[in-house]
Design a protein around this motif. Sequence first.
Motif, mmCIF file in Angstrom:
data_model
loop_
_atom_site.group_PDB
_atom_site.id
_atom_site.type_symbol
_atom_site.label_atom_id
_atom_site.label_comp_id
_atom_site.label_asym_id
_atom_site.label_seq_id
_atom_site.Cartn_x
_atom_site.Cartn_y
_atom_site.Cartn_z
ATOM 1 N N LYS A 176 0.814 -1.132 0.075
ATOM 2 C CA LYS A 176 -0.108 0.149 -0.054
ATOM 3 C C LYS A 176 0.878 1.143 -0.006
ATOM 4 N N LEU A 177 1.913 1.011 0.757
ATOM 5 C CA LEU A 177 2.897 2.233 0.622
ATOM 6 C C LEU A 177 3.914 2.542 -0.683
ATOM 7 N N ALA A 178 3.719 1.463 -1.573
ATOM 8 C CA ALA A 178 4.590 1.519 -2.700
ATOM 9 C C ALA A 178 5.847 1.561 -2.295
ATOM 10 N N LEU A 179 6.300 0.716 -1.225
ATOM 11 C CA LEU A 179 7.970 0.632 -1.151
ATOM 12 C C LEU A 179 8.625 0.269 -2.393
ATOM 13 N N GLU A 180 9.913 0.948 -2.449
ATOM 14 C CA GLU A 180 10.687 0.365 -3.577
ATOM 15 C C GLU A 180 12.011 0.635 -3.095
ATOM 16 N N PRO A 181 13.108 -0.107 -3.605
ATOM 17 C CA PRO A 181 14.654 -0.044 -2.852
ATOM 18 C C PRO A 181 15.021 1.494 -2.824
ATOM 19 N N GLY A 182 15.818 1.830 -2.038
ATOM 20 C CA GLY A 182 16.317 3.119 -1.811
ATOM 21 C C GLY A 182 15.440 4.147 -1.207
ATOM 22 N N MET A 183 14.059 3.736 -0.964
ATOM 23 C CA MET A 183 13.061 4.741 -0.277
ATOM 24 C C MET A 183 13.355 4.768 1.317
ATOM 25 N N ARG A 184 13.015 5.698 1.736
ATOM 26 C CA ARG A 184 13.031 5.776 3.233
ATOM 27 C C ARG A 184 11.888 5.783 3.841
ATOM 28 N N LEU A 185 11.551 4.907 4.988
ATOM 29 C CA LEU A 185 10.373 4.538 5.690
ATOM 30 C C LEU A 185 10.421 4.926 7.194
ATOM 31 N N LEU A 186 9.713 5.583 7.699
ATOM 32 C CA LEU A 186 9.345 5.828 9.088
ATOM 33 C C LEU A 186 8.302 5.076 9.771
ATOM 34 N N ASP A 187 8.710 4.173 10.790
ATOM 35 C CA ASP A 187 7.602 3.312 11.314
ATOM 36 C C ASP A 187 7.407 3.790 12.877
ATOM 37 N N VAL A 188 6.368 4.564 13.078
ATOM 38 C CA VAL A 188 6.065 5.198 14.470
ATOM 39 C C VAL A 188 5.374 4.069 15.285
ATOM 40 N N GLY A 189 5.784 3.819 16.446
ATOM 41 C CA GLY A 189 5.281 2.914 17.400
ATOM 42 C C GLY A 189 5.725 1.455 16.869
ATOM 43 N N CYS A 190 6.947 1.443 16.634
ATOM 44 C CA CYS A 190 7.308 0.214 15.938
ATOM 45 C C CYS A 190 7.313 -1.244 16.509
ATOM 46 N N GLY A 191 7.102 -1.080 17.784
ATOM 47 C CA GLY A 191 6.968 -2.450 18.454
ATOM 48 C C GLY A 191 8.394 -3.008 18.662
ATOM 49 N N TRP A 192 8.535 -4.455 18.075
ATOM 50 C CA TRP A 192 9.935 -5.051 18.112
ATOM 51 C C TRP A 192 10.497 -5.030 16.798
ATOM 52 N N GLY A 193 10.188 -4.063 16.073
ATOM 53 C CA GLY A 193 10.732 -3.829 14.941
ATOM 54 C C GLY A 193 10.313 -4.729 13.628
ATOM 55 N N SER A 194 9.173 -5.205 13.515
ATOM 56 C CA SER A 194 9.035 -6.403 12.481
ATOM 57 C C SER A 194 8.669 -5.756 11.377
ATOM 58 N N MET A 195 8.061 -4.454 11.162
ATOM 59 C CA MET A 195 7.881 -3.721 10.198
ATOM 60 C C MET A 195 8.901 -3.170 9.411
#
Length: 409
Positions: A176-195
């Motif tokens: 859904k976020l259309a992630l591709e190599p080289g992009m930068r992702l911020l995961d807020v409230g990331c828990g144990w880092g699974s995402m």
Amino acid sequence: MRIADTIHQMTGDVPVEFVAYDGSRAGAPDADVQVDIRSPLALSHIAASPNTLGLVRAYVTGALEIVGDMYTALAALPALKLSAIPTDARVKLVAKLAGARLWWPTRPPREERRLRGGRHSMRRDAQAISHHYDVSNTFYEWVLGPSMAYTCAVYPNENATLEEAQYEKFDLVARKLALEPGMRLLDVGCGWGSMVIHAAKHYGVRALGVTLSANQAEWAQKRIAQEGLSDVAEVRHLDYRAVQETDFDAISSIGLTEHIGDANLASYFQLLYSKLRIGGRLLNHCITRPNNLEEARTQSFINRYVFPDGELLGPGRIISQMHDTGFEVRHEENLREHYARTLAGWCRNLDSHWEEAVAEVGPHTARVWRLYMAGSRLGFDRNMIQLHQVLGVKLDAQGRSFMDLRPTW
């Protein structure tokens, strides 16, 4: 008046057997679920709070035991109702319960620690998150399984395992976020880092996760190192409001909004909006109420014992605030049946590690978890609570979204 008969009258004709310390039995003798009233302390709590909360307190203290499947028990047992008892029997019951209150303490069992500071301030939020998440990483490993994902999974089919469904959830978010190599992702409230780990490992992005739980951050950093992802993935013990970086290509918020509070919802989305580049996407995944008509705070048991300061909002409230902040909402879906399945998996995991869990975190915490997860599963099954994923995009000055005409996920 015999105790088991009394409690049976309060609950009505339900498929449960009641057993009490005075030797009395009532209800369905062949039932799959048995309620065992083990001491007058159970009556004390029921007398002090003749409703669901009293029953919860009696169970948490161990004065009342549920023998059998907890979900089945909660589905069968209604709130206790003194009005369901005939007048003459009610007089006898009041006398019996009054005696229980006189000779036994009616103070609630240990609940959440006293939180200090303004509601949803950084200081107080850190305390609330620590209360729930800094329990024991080992305990969470038993309950959650290898994925260490403490959020709703997405079941691709009826036969999918919990692990397969958790993988599908993180992959759905990434698509859904259309992630591709080289992009930068911020995961807020990331828990144990699974995402964070999933995005870096399977999509080649540079991922940053933040959590208010020290235990989670420590566990996640070790896992990132074990996966050989330290050059592209990081989890910090940090409030999402303290993140300094900007111009992220995508932001995922999976299970954080429940802790934000209605009063802070606008500033929450404003901050996330400011962290995105033009064309960047936000995927907000959170538990909600089924409507916008009720108060935002969670039910008393959950707020007292599980998520201090937690607040559930209606999906319309969340979507409207995203729009008002500047996001264009492009997709929304309700996954409540998936969360019921997820919780069923967690309940099975806890039951299979019950003795170990009690030894690790103590009987009080283990009982709270057994009750809370089964109750939450029932809530999702009966549409008392829902799980919504909402996808928004940050438009440019000409209103362009840079999205495909139809969803690609």
